[in-house]
Design a protein around this motif. Structure first.
Motif, PDB file in Angstrom:
ATOM      1  N   ALA A 198       0.834   1.533  -1.728  1.00  0.00           N
ATOM      2  CA  ALA A 198      -0.122   1.480  -2.842  1.00  0.00           C
ATOM      3  C   ALA A 198      -0.482   2.910  -3.242  1.00  0.00           C
ATOM      4  CB  ALA A 198      -1.374   0.711  -2.441  1.00  0.00           C
ATOM      5  N   TYR A 199      -0.674   3.121  -4.552  1.00  0.00           N
ATOM      6  CA  TYR A 199      -0.920   4.470  -5.061  1.00  0.00           C
ATOM      7  C   TYR A 199      -2.233   4.549  -5.847  1.00  0.00           C
ATOM      8  CZ  TYR A 199       3.888   5.611  -3.814  1.00  0.00           C
ATOM      9  OH  TYR A 199       5.055   5.838  -3.123  1.00  0.00           O
ATOM     10  N   TYR A 200      -2.733   5.766  -5.950  1.00  0.00           N
ATOM     11  CA  TYR A 200      -3.957   6.116  -6.680  1.00  0.00           C
ATOM     12  C   TYR A 200      -5.199   5.548  -5.980  1.00  0.00           C
ATOM     13  CZ  TYR A 200      -0.544   7.411 -10.218  1.00  0.00           C
ATOM     14  OH  TYR A 200       0.526   7.978 -10.868  1.00  0.00           O
ATOM     15  N   GLY A 201      -6.347   6.084  -6.365  1.00  0.00           N
ATOM     16  CA  GLY A 201      -7.590   5.767  -5.679  1.00  0.00           C
ATOM     17  C   GLY A 201      -7.929   4.290  -5.635  1.00  0.00           C
ATOM     18  N   GLY A 202      -7.622   3.559  -6.674  1.00  0.00           N
ATOM     19  CA  GLY A 202      -7.956   2.140  -6.702  1.00  0.00           C
ATOM     20  C   GLY A 202      -6.795   1.233  -6.377  1.00  0.00           C
ATOM     21  N   ALA A 203      -5.738   1.755  -5.769  1.00  0.00           N
ATOM     22  CA  ALA A 203      -4.538   0.972  -5.454  1.00  0.00           C
ATOM     23  C   ALA A 203      -4.025   0.267  -6.710  1.00  0.00           C
ATOM     24  CB  ALA A 203      -4.821  -0.037  -4.345  1.00  0.00           C
ATOM     25  N   SER A 204      -3.972   1.028  -7.817  1.00  0.00           N
ATOM     26  CA  SER A 204      -3.598   0.444  -9.099  1.00  0.00           C
ATOM     27  C   SER A 204      -2.091   0.357  -9.314  1.00  0.00           C
ATOM     28  CB  SER A 204      -4.219   1.259 -10.238  1.00  0.00           C
ATOM     29  OG  SER A 204      -3.796   2.616 -10.163  1.00  0.00           O
ATOM     30  N   HIS A 205      -1.334   0.879  -8.345  1.00  0.00           N
ATOM     31  CA  HIS A 205       0.127   0.828  -8.474  1.00  0.00           C
ATOM     32  C   HIS A 205       0.726   0.594  -7.098  1.00  0.00           C
ATOM     33  CE1 HIS A 205       4.088   1.574 -10.128  1.00  0.00           C
ATOM     34  NE2 HIS A 205       4.335   2.438  -9.150  1.00  0.00           N
ATOM     35  N   VAL A 206       1.841  -0.142  -7.055  1.00  0.00           N
ATOM     36  CA  VAL A 206       2.519  -0.410  -5.784  1.00  0.00           C
ATOM     37  C   VAL A 206       4.030  -0.273  -5.947  1.00  0.00           C
ATOM     38  CG1 VAL A 206       0.805  -1.904  -4.659  1.00  0.00           C
ATOM     39  CG2 VAL A 206       2.430  -2.893  -6.303  1.00  0.00           C
ATOM     40  N   GLY A 207       4.671   0.033  -4.844  1.00  0.00           N
ATOM     41  CA  GLY A 207       6.127   0.074  -4.782  1.00  0.00           C
ATOM     42  C   GLY A 207       6.565  -0.359  -3.397  1.00  0.00           C
ATOM     43  N   ILE A 208       7.849  -0.514  -3.199  1.00  0.00           N
ATOM     44  CA  ILE A 208       8.386  -0.940  -1.904  1.00  0.00           C
ATOM     45  C   ILE A 208       9.128   0.222  -1.258  1.00  0.00           C
ATOM     46  CG2 ILE A 208      10.090  -2.435  -0.776  1.00  0.00           C
ATOM     47  CD1 ILE A 208       9.305  -4.631  -2.697  1.00  0.00           C
ATOM     48  N   TYR A 209       8.756   0.513  -0.020  1.00  0.00           N
ATOM     49  CA  TYR A 209       9.421   1.573   0.724  1.00  0.00           C
ATOM     50  C   TYR A 209      10.823   1.099   1.108  1.00  0.00           C
ATOM     51  CZ  TYR A 209      10.350   5.184   4.194  1.00  0.00           C
ATOM     52  OH  TYR A 209      10.904   6.226   4.885  1.00  0.00           O
ATOM     53  N   VAL A 210      11.839   1.920   0.809  1.00  0.00           N
ATOM     54  CA  VAL A 210      13.223   1.518   1.074  1.00  0.00           C
ATOM     55  C   VAL A 210      13.884   2.389   2.140  1.00  0.00           C
ATOM     56  CG1 VAL A 210      13.520   0.524  -1.223  1.00  0.00           C
ATOM     57  CG2 VAL A 210      14.108   2.931  -0.848  1.00  0.00           C
ATOM     58  N   GLY A 211      13.108   3.299   2.742  1.00  0.00           N
ATOM     59  CA  GLY A 211      13.645   4.160   3.783  1.00  0.00           C
ATOM     60  C   GLY A 211      14.023   5.537   3.250  1.00  0.00           C
ATOM     61  N   ASN A 212      14.217   6.454   4.174  1.00  0.00           N
ATOM     62  CA  ASN A 212      14.627   7.828   3.837  1.00  0.00           C
ATOM     63  C   ASN A 212      13.686   8.511   2.854  1.00  0.00           C
ATOM     64  OD1 ASN A 212      17.039   7.637   5.436  1.00  0.00           O
ATOM     65  ND2 ASN A 212      17.968   6.435   3.785  1.00  0.00           N
ATOM     66  N   GLY A 213      12.373   8.211   2.975  1.00  0.00           N
ATOM     67  CA  GLY A 213      11.390   8.869   2.137  1.00  0.00           C
ATOM     68  C   GLY A 213      11.420   8.451   0.683  1.00  0.00           C
ATOM     69  N   MET A 214      11.908   7.251   0.396  1.00  0.00           N
ATOM     70  CA  MET A 214      12.037   6.788  -0.979  1.00  0.00           C
ATOM     71  C   MET A 214      11.384   5.418  -1.161  1.00  0.00           C
ATOM     72  SD  MET A 214      13.766   9.293  -2.365  1.00  0.00           S
ATOM     73  CE  MET A 214      14.421   8.650  -3.925  1.00  0.00           C
ATOM     74  N   ILE A 215      10.955   5.152  -2.408  1.00  0.00           N
ATOM     75  CA  ILE A 215      10.438   3.840  -2.782  1.00  0.00           C
ATOM     76  C   ILE A 215      11.213   3.337  -4.003  1.00  0.00           C
ATOM     77  CG2 ILE A 215       8.101   4.376  -1.973  1.00  0.00           C
ATOM     78  CD1 ILE A 215       7.402   4.445  -5.114  1.00  0.00           C
ATOM     79  N   ILE A 216      11.068   2.055  -4.283  1.00  0.00           N
ATOM     80  CA  ILE A 216      11.520   1.489  -5.551  1.00  0.00           C
ATOM     81  C   ILE A 216      10.315   0.815  -6.183  1.00  0.00           C
ATOM     82  CG2 ILE A 216      12.952  -0.288  -6.643  1.00  0.00           C
ATOM     83  CD1 ILE A 216      15.127   0.312  -4.604  1.00  0.00           C
ATOM     84  N   ASP A 217      10.090   1.103  -7.474  1.00  0.00           N
ATOM     85  CA  ASP A 217       8.930   0.525  -8.152  1.00  0.00           C
ATOM     86  C   ASP A 217       9.221   0.309  -9.631  1.00  0.00           C
ATOM     87  OD1 ASP A 217       8.937   3.107  -9.148  1.00  0.00           O
ATOM     88  OD2 ASP A 217       6.798   3.442  -8.861  1.00  0.00           O
ATOM     89  N   ALA A 218       8.312  -0.436 -10.249  1.00  0.00           N
ATOM     90  CA  ALA A 218       8.300  -0.586 -11.707  1.00  0.00           C
ATOM     91  C   ALA A 218       7.147   0.279 -12.190  1.00  0.00           C
ATOM     92  CB  ALA A 218       8.102  -2.047 -12.092  1.00  0.00           C
ATOM     93  N   LEU A 219       7.459   1.486 -12.630  1.00  0.00           N
ATOM     94  CA  LEU A 219       6.433   2.503 -12.840  1.00  0.00           C
ATOM     95  C   LEU A 219       5.527   2.232 -14.026  1.00  0.00           C
ATOM     96  CD1 LEU A 219       5.286   5.169 -11.848  1.00  0.00           C
ATOM     97  CD2 LEU A 219       6.953   6.346 -13.304  1.00  0.00           C
ATOM     98  N   GLY A 220       6.086   1.901 -15.164  1.00  0.00           N
ATOM     99  CA  GLY A 220       5.247   1.698 -16.348  1.00  0.00           C
ATOM    100  C   GLY A 220       6.104   1.520 -17.593  1.00  0.00           C
ATOM    101  N   SER A 221       5.436   1.325 -18.710  1.00  0.00           N
ATOM    102  CA  SER A 221       6.120   1.091 -19.979  1.00  0.00           C
ATOM    103  C   SER A 221       7.093   2.219 -20.293  1.00  0.00           C
ATOM    104  CB  SER A 221       5.090   0.958 -21.099  1.00  0.00           C
ATOM    105  OG  SER A 221       5.718   0.719 -22.329  1.00  0.00           O
ATOM    106  N   GLY A 222       8.302   1.844 -20.661  1.00  0.00           N
ATOM    107  CA  GLY A 222       9.318   2.832 -20.997  1.00  0.00           C
ATOM    108  C   GLY A 222      10.073   3.360 -19.807  1.00  0.00           C
ATOM    109  N   SER A 223       9.700   2.944 -18.604  1.00  0.00           N
ATOM    110  CA  SER A 223      10.376   3.409 -17.394  1.00  0.00           C
ATOM    111  C   SER A 223      10.898   2.199 -16.621  1.00  0.00           C
ATOM    112  CB  SER A 223       9.419   4.217 -16.514  1.00  0.00           C
ATOM    113  OG  SER A 223      10.056   4.657 -15.340  1.00  0.00           O
ATOM    114  N   PRO A 224      12.194   2.021 -16.503  1.00  0.00           N
ATOM    115  CA  PRO A 224      12.734   0.857 -15.792  1.00  0.00           C
ATOM    116  C   PRO A 224      12.517   0.954 -14.295  1.00  0.00           C
ATOM    117  CG  PRO A 224      14.504   2.360 -16.365  1.00  0.00           C
ATOM    118  CD  PRO A 224      13.263   2.903 -17.015  1.00  0.00           C
ATOM    119  N   VAL A 225      12.739  -0.135 -13.607  1.00  0.00           N
ATOM    120  CA  VAL A 225      12.679  -0.150 -12.146  1.00  0.00           C
ATOM    121  C   VAL A 225      13.630   0.922 -11.621  1.00  0.00           C
ATOM    122  CG1 VAL A 225      13.171  -1.514 -10.075  1.00  0.00           C
ATOM    123  CG2 VAL A 225      12.084  -2.596 -12.068  1.00  0.00           C
TER     124      VAL A 225
END
Length: 206
Positions: A163-190
């Motif tokens: 979970a990211y930001y102070g209010g846990a307003s964004h989430v992603g899935i940890y995939v290993g090796n210091g990386m995540i996969i997420d759906a960041l926002g409008s105009g940015s694909p998964v």
């Protein structure tokens, strides 16, 4: 005592050779177990060998299926007390299965309120990925951050939710090796991004 039939000197030697090849594997446990049928190729000689179902590595003996028919196909009911069990590969962990699911959606478009299967918002993506392995988790990012078991960043495992930001307003899935996969926002694909791409609120595991 093994039950046998139609043994002469020649076939006795063949049985001995077949048994030696079969018993070259390591026995898991001593004692009498179910009888398993051993055949001598190109003859009608068949011997029921006690305890053969307890032999480890039997499937690795060259041409074993010629001597032990049960290694090739399941025995008919009543043929012998116990069939030889061939070890199978362990299934992938649920964490890795979650990673595989979310990785299959890399490149999918972002859409607010979407939870797949063709477009996603951040928590829609995480909840969709978990659903693929039979796990139901809360739908929103804040609820996911609150409901999961908190884990430290140095103990992350593939499949954990970040979970990211102070209010846990964004989430992603940890995939290993210091990386995540997420759906960041409008105009940015998964996509796959570094774990510390944004300020981290918490990490949780379900």
């Amino acid at each position: 005592m093994a039950k046998h039939r139609r043994l002469n000197k020649t076939t006795t030697r063949r049985v001995a050779a077949a048994s030696a090849a079969v018993m070259g594997a390591t026995v898991l446990a001593p004692g009498v177990a179910g009888a398993v049928e051993v055949v001598v190729p190109n003859t009608d000689v068949r011997v029921d060998v006690q305890g053969l179902d307890q032999v480890q590595g039997l499937q690795n003996v060259p041409n074993i299926e010629q001597f032990v028919p049960s290694m090739q196909s399941a025995p008919a009911a009543g043929n012998y007390a116990a069939a030889v069990t061939v070890p199978t590969a362990a299934p992938a962990s649920s964490g890795q299965a979650i990673v595989d699911a979310v990785r299959s959606k890399v490149g999918a478009p972002y859409a607010w309120g979407a939870a797949g299967p063709s477009s996603f918002d951040c928590s829609g993506l995480t909840s969709w990925a978990y659903k693929q392995v039979g796990k139901s988790i809360p739908r929103t990012s804040q609820a996911q951050a609150s409901a999961g078991q908190r884990v430290s960043l140095d103990a992350l495992q593939p499949g954990d939710i970040i979970a990211y930001y102070g209010g846990a307003s964004h989430v992603g899935i940890y995939v290993g090796n210091g990386m995540i996969i997420d759906a960041l926002g409008s105009g940015s694909p998964v996509a796959e991004r570094p774990l510390h791409y944004m300020p981290i609120h918490s990490a949780v595991r379900f």
